[in-house]
Design a protein around this motif. Structure first.
Motif, PDB file in Angstrom:
ATOM      1  N   LEU A  52      -7.838   7.259  -2.270  1.00 41.99           N
ATOM      2  CA  LEU A  52      -9.196   7.827  -2.239  1.00 41.99           C
ATOM      3  C   LEU A  52      -9.538   8.361  -0.849  1.00 41.99           C
ATOM      4  CD1 LEU A  52     -11.204   5.270  -4.385  1.00 41.99           C
ATOM      5  CD2 LEU A  52     -10.772   7.671  -4.925  1.00 41.99           C
ATOM      6  N   LEU A  53      -9.165   7.626   0.186  1.00 38.34           N
ATOM      7  CA  LEU A  53      -9.423   8.068   1.553  1.00 38.34           C
ATOM      8  C   LEU A  53      -8.688   9.374   1.847  1.00 38.34           C
ATOM      9  CD1 LEU A  53     -10.611   7.584   4.394  1.00 38.34           C
ATOM     10  CD2 LEU A  53      -8.515   6.314   4.910  1.00 38.34           C
ATOM     11  N   ILE A  54      -7.411   9.429   1.491  1.00 34.56           N
ATOM     12  CA  ILE A  54      -6.636  10.657   1.727  1.00 34.56           C
ATOM     13  C   ILE A  54      -7.215  11.813   0.904  1.00 34.56           C
ATOM     14  CG2 ILE A  54      -4.376  11.755   1.418  1.00 34.56           C
ATOM     15  CD1 ILE A  54      -3.131   9.013   2.117  1.00 34.56           C
ATOM     16  N   GLY A  55      -7.607  11.544  -0.318  1.00 37.11           N
ATOM     17  CA  GLY A  55      -8.229  12.582  -1.146  1.00 37.11           C
ATOM     18  C   GLY A  55      -9.520  13.096  -0.534  1.00 37.11           C
ATOM     19  N   THR A  82      -2.929  21.280   7.812  1.00 34.70           N
ATOM     20  CA  THR A  82      -3.385  19.895   7.672  1.00 34.70           C
ATOM     21  C   THR A  82      -3.627  19.562   6.201  1.00 34.70           C
ATOM     22  OG1 THR A  82      -4.475  20.120   9.820  1.00 34.70           O
ATOM     23  CG2 THR A  82      -5.079  18.218   8.505  1.00 34.70           C
ATOM     24  N   TYR A  83      -4.213  20.501   5.484  1.00 34.06           N
ATOM     25  CA  TYR A  83      -4.454  20.337   4.042  1.00 34.06           C
ATOM     26  C   TYR A  83      -3.122  20.075   3.325  1.00 34.06           C
ATOM     27  CZ  TYR A  83      -5.808  21.628  -0.730  1.00 34.06           C
ATOM     28  OH  TYR A  83      -6.039  21.636  -2.076  1.00 34.06           O
ATOM     29  N   ILE A  84      -2.127  20.886   3.615  1.00 34.72           N
ATOM     30  CA  ILE A  84      -0.820  20.729   2.978  1.00 34.72           C
ATOM     31  C   ILE A  84      -0.184  19.398   3.386  1.00 34.72           C
ATOM     32  CG2 ILE A  84       1.540  21.651   2.934  1.00 34.72           C
ATOM     33  CD1 ILE A  84       0.216  24.463   3.147  1.00 34.72           C
ATOM     34  N   LEU A  85      -0.279  19.034   4.646  1.00 34.97           N
ATOM     35  CA  LEU A  85       0.294  17.780   5.134  1.00 34.97           C
ATOM     36  C   LEU A  85      -0.294  16.575   4.395  1.00 34.97           C
ATOM     37  CD1 LEU A  85       2.018  16.177   7.224  1.00 34.97           C
ATOM     38  CD2 LEU A  85      -0.041  16.137   8.647  1.00 34.97           C
ATOM     39  N   PHE A  86      -1.622  16.526   4.269  1.00 38.74           N
ATOM     40  CA  PHE A  86      -2.248  15.387   3.588  1.00 38.74           C
ATOM     41  C   PHE A  86      -1.926  15.382   2.099  1.00 38.74           C
ATOM     42  CE2 PHE A  86      -4.776  14.873   7.456  1.00 38.74           C
ATOM     43  CZ  PHE A  86      -4.782  13.490   7.561  1.00 38.74           C
ATOM     44  N   ASN A  87      -1.783  16.552   1.488  1.00 43.23           N
ATOM     45  CA  ASN A  87      -1.369  16.607   0.083  1.00 43.23           C
ATOM     46  C   ASN A  87       0.047  16.078  -0.089  1.00 43.23           C
ATOM     47  OD1 ASN A  87      -3.198  17.551  -1.992  1.00 43.23           O
ATOM     48  ND2 ASN A  87      -3.457  19.355  -0.695  1.00 43.23           N
ATOM     49  N   VAL A  88       0.930  16.416   0.830  1.00 42.20           N
ATOM     50  CA  VAL A  88       2.304  15.912   0.775  1.00 42.20           C
ATOM     51  C   VAL A  88       2.307  14.394   0.938  1.00 42.20           C
ATOM     52  CG1 VAL A  88       4.518  15.886   2.015  1.00 42.20           C
ATOM     53  CG2 VAL A  88       3.407  18.063   1.493  1.00 42.20           C
ATOM     54  N   ILE A  89       1.520  13.878   1.865  1.00 47.95           N
ATOM     55  CA  ILE A  89       1.420  12.425   2.058  1.00 47.95           C
ATOM     56  C   ILE A  89       0.926  11.750   0.781  1.00 47.95           C
ATOM     57  CG2 ILE A  89       0.171  10.595   3.286  1.00 47.95           C
ATOM     58  CD1 ILE A  89       0.240  12.454   5.768  1.00 47.95           C
TER      59      ILE A  89
END
Length: 188
Positions: A52-55, A82-89
């Motif tokens: 939830l936090l990452i989302g 950054t958007y792509i990085l957090f989606n990958v994570i």
């Protein structure tokens, strides 16, 4: 009427659309969660909270990228990167940690066991075979036990009108959790 006397509460029967694979799996998974937590395993929601936090971070980045009035340049490249990085994570967490898990638990209170459970399920599309797996949340722990699972047809637990026969399903799930707990005692 005496306030200490409790009348049994009539529960509405749990019903699924038998033509909808997701409806069946969702109802069974929800029931498994109820059964396992009722056996004293408190739910561990840490991984869900991290997701939830990452989302939320992903949404914030998307909003900044969309509404921040600045020329296209390094800021937008950083926003999208950054958007792509957090989606990958987020996807890595889902595919490596969660897999098919429907429930993560802590060990029961007062237990000598130091690890909780990971309960996973599968119901392949166009199949009536439901697989339920119970394993240790920390497989490298000294108190980890071998995983146990069963695969059964969902037709054994549903009436023709789609109502879940909770007693039968409860017995099967409870027996699986008990088998998991018993497995450790045999190996001592």
């Amino acid at each position: 009427m005496d306030s200490t006397t409790q009348t049994p509460v009539k529960k509405n029967p749990k019903k699924a659309n038998l033509l909808d694979h997701h409806s069946i799996k969702s109802l069974l998974d929800e029931s498994v969660t109820e059964i396992v937590t009722s056996k004293g395993y408190p739910e561990d929601v840490r991984l869900s909270n991290i997701r939830l936090l990452i989302g939320s971070i992903i949404i914030a980045i998307a909003l900044v990228a969309q509404f921040y009035k600045k020329e296209v340049g390094i800021c937008h490249i950083l926003d999208y990167g950054t958007y792509i990085l957090f989606n990958v994570i987020l996807q890595l967490i889902i595919h490596t940690k969660e897999k098919n898990a429907i429930l993560f638990t802590y060990p029961p209170e007062g237990s000598f066991n130091s690890t909780g459970l990971v309960v996973s399920s599968k119901l392949p599309r166009f199949s009536d075979m439901y697989t339920l797996t119970v394993e240790s949340a920390d497989p490298k722990s000294i108190s980890a036990r071998p995983k146990v699972e069963f695969t059964k047809s969902v037709t054994k637990w549903f009436a023709k009108d789609g109502v879940l026969v909770e007693g039968l399903f409860w017995k099967d799930v409870e027996a699986l959790v008990n088998d998991y707990a018993k497995e450790h005692k045999k190996s001592k």
